[in-house]
Design an enzyme around this catalytic site. Structure first.
Site, PDB file in Angstrom:
ATOM      1  N   GLY A  64      -2.793   2.384  -4.155  1.00 18.99           N
ATOM      2  CA  GLY A  64      -2.191   3.715  -4.242  1.00 18.99           C
ATOM      3  C   GLY A  64      -1.926   4.293  -2.864  1.00 18.99           C
ATOM      4  O   GLY A  64      -1.601   3.568  -1.926  1.00 18.99           O
ATOM      5  N   VAL A 121       0.865  -1.176   0.000  1.00 16.96           N
ATOM      6  CA  VAL A 121       0.000   0.000   0.000  1.00 16.96           C
ATOM      7  C   VAL A 121       0.902   1.226   0.000  1.00 16.96           C
ATOM      8  O   VAL A 121       1.947   1.241   0.654  1.00 16.96           O
ATOM      9  CB  VAL A 121      -0.936   0.019   1.230  1.00 16.96           C
ATOM     10  N   CYS A 122       0.505   2.246  -0.747  1.00 17.48           N
ATOM     11  CA  CYS A 122       1.222   3.516  -0.799  1.00 17.48           C
ATOM     12  C   CYS A 122       2.656   3.286  -1.289  1.00 17.48           C
ATOM     13  O   CYS A 122       2.906   2.461  -2.161  1.00 17.48           O
ATOM     14  CB  CYS A 122       1.161   4.180   0.572  1.00 17.48           C
ATOM     15  N   ASN A 123       3.623   4.001  -0.689  1.00 17.73           N
ATOM     16  CA  ASN A 123       5.005   3.836  -1.154  1.00 17.73           C
ATOM     17  C   ASN A 123       5.686   2.613  -0.554  1.00 17.73           C
ATOM     18  O   ASN A 123       6.893   2.445  -0.690  1.00 17.73           O
ATOM     19  CB  ASN A 123       5.828   5.107  -0.910  1.00 17.73           C
ATOM     20  N   GLY A 124       4.898   1.738   0.076  1.00 19.56           N
ATOM     21  CA  GLY A 124       5.438   0.433   0.465  1.00 19.56           C
ATOM     22  C   GLY A 124       5.894  -0.339  -0.761  1.00 19.56           C
ATOM     23  O   GLY A 124       6.746  -1.235  -0.658  1.00 19.56           O
TER      24      GLY A 124
END
Length: 284
Positions: free
Chosen positions: A213, A161-164
């Protein structure tokens, strides 16, 4: 019927509804459910992902599902809190949390999240989830990367999730794979060999790789994961139980919708954000 008796009847009805709701929230996910980008693309309209068809789930209700959420100092709480709210309500599903050394981790804004397991003590998992954060220095360290890579290589599903997704990409596991990321960082994926896609949910290799995102997209991501693995009915049931019925007061959740002056404010705080190339601690 008198006003008094009508009020009592109404109170009784409301009380019963309250109990029913509490019972559903308490038992529904267990008993009831068990029974039944390029820079140019970043600011444009992302291709919508069609709704999950009401087809056969990948897993049978009796099949166990083990999910591992990776935690680290500097991580964002909502990146994994949203998905965990959904995953915990799926039938026959075990959710674990782990960090490099186990114990407490200090998330973004000083939030302390405790009692995580030690990554090295976990032999394998069906699904690994790497959330993002405001500081990726910890999960980008060689020791963290080695543990994440080890578990991801044997997992049936590798997710973020996200910038993971930047953390996963840095391990090499996303080389040549399509992936989502927070809009401000999405194009940095290509620096690690992944293919950036500016969508809210992205999957590759028939769902072995799934990603969401930025931050709040983790809820949409988790519902799609739930639908794929446990079926659309399980996902819809969970969505209703948690009353996920978003109605944001402003259309400002993505640069394609936000007013230019708001995008400029974010660019000032995160230079390069509107090009998907914002810098973040821990990422070269």
């Amino acid at each position: 019927m008198t006003d008094s008796s009508e009020n009592k009847a109404a109170d009784k009805s409301l009380s019963g509804a309250g109990r029913s709701r509490r019972d559903m929230l308490k038992f529904g996910s267990i008993a009831t459910l068990g029974a039944v980008l390029g820079g140019g693309a970043l600011l444009g309209h992302a291709t919508p992902v069609s709704a999950q068809a009401a087809g056969k789930a990948e897993l049978r209700p009796s099949d166990p599902l083990n999910i591992l959420i990776v935690n680290y100092d500097g991580g964002t709480l909502l990146d994994f809190a949203g998905p965990s709210e959904i995953f915990h309500r799926l039938p026959n599903t075990n959710v674990r949390y782990a960090s490099l050394n186990g114990g407490n981790v200090t998330l973004e804004f000083g939030v302390v999240y405790g009692n995580t397991e030690r990554l090295a003590d976990i032999d394998k998992t069906d699904l690994i989830l790497v959330p993002g954060g405001s500081n990726l220095s910890a999960p980008m360290q060689p020791e963290y990367q080695a543990q994440i890579r080890r578990l991801a290589e044997s997992a049936k599903h590798v997710t973020s999730v996200c910038n993971g997704s930047l953390v996963l990409a840095a391990t090499g596991i996303l080389n040549g794979k399509r992936s989502a990321c927070h809009w401000a960082f999405v194009n940095k994926l290509s620096e690690y060999g992944a293919i950036p896609v500016p969508d809210r949910f992205v999957e590759d290799d028939n769902g072995r790789f799934m990603s969401g995102g930025g931050v709040t997209a983790g809820i949409d991501f988790a519902l799609r994961v739930a639908a794929k693995l446990r079926g659309q009915q399980a996902a819809e049931f969970t969505q209703l139980v948690i009353e996920y019925d978003p109605a944001p007061p402003f259309h400002s959740g993505h640069p394609r919708d936000a007013r230019p002056e708001i995008v400029a404010m974010v660019d000032k705080q995160l230079p390069g954000a509107s090009r998907g190339l914002a810098r973040i601690p821990g990422v070269r």
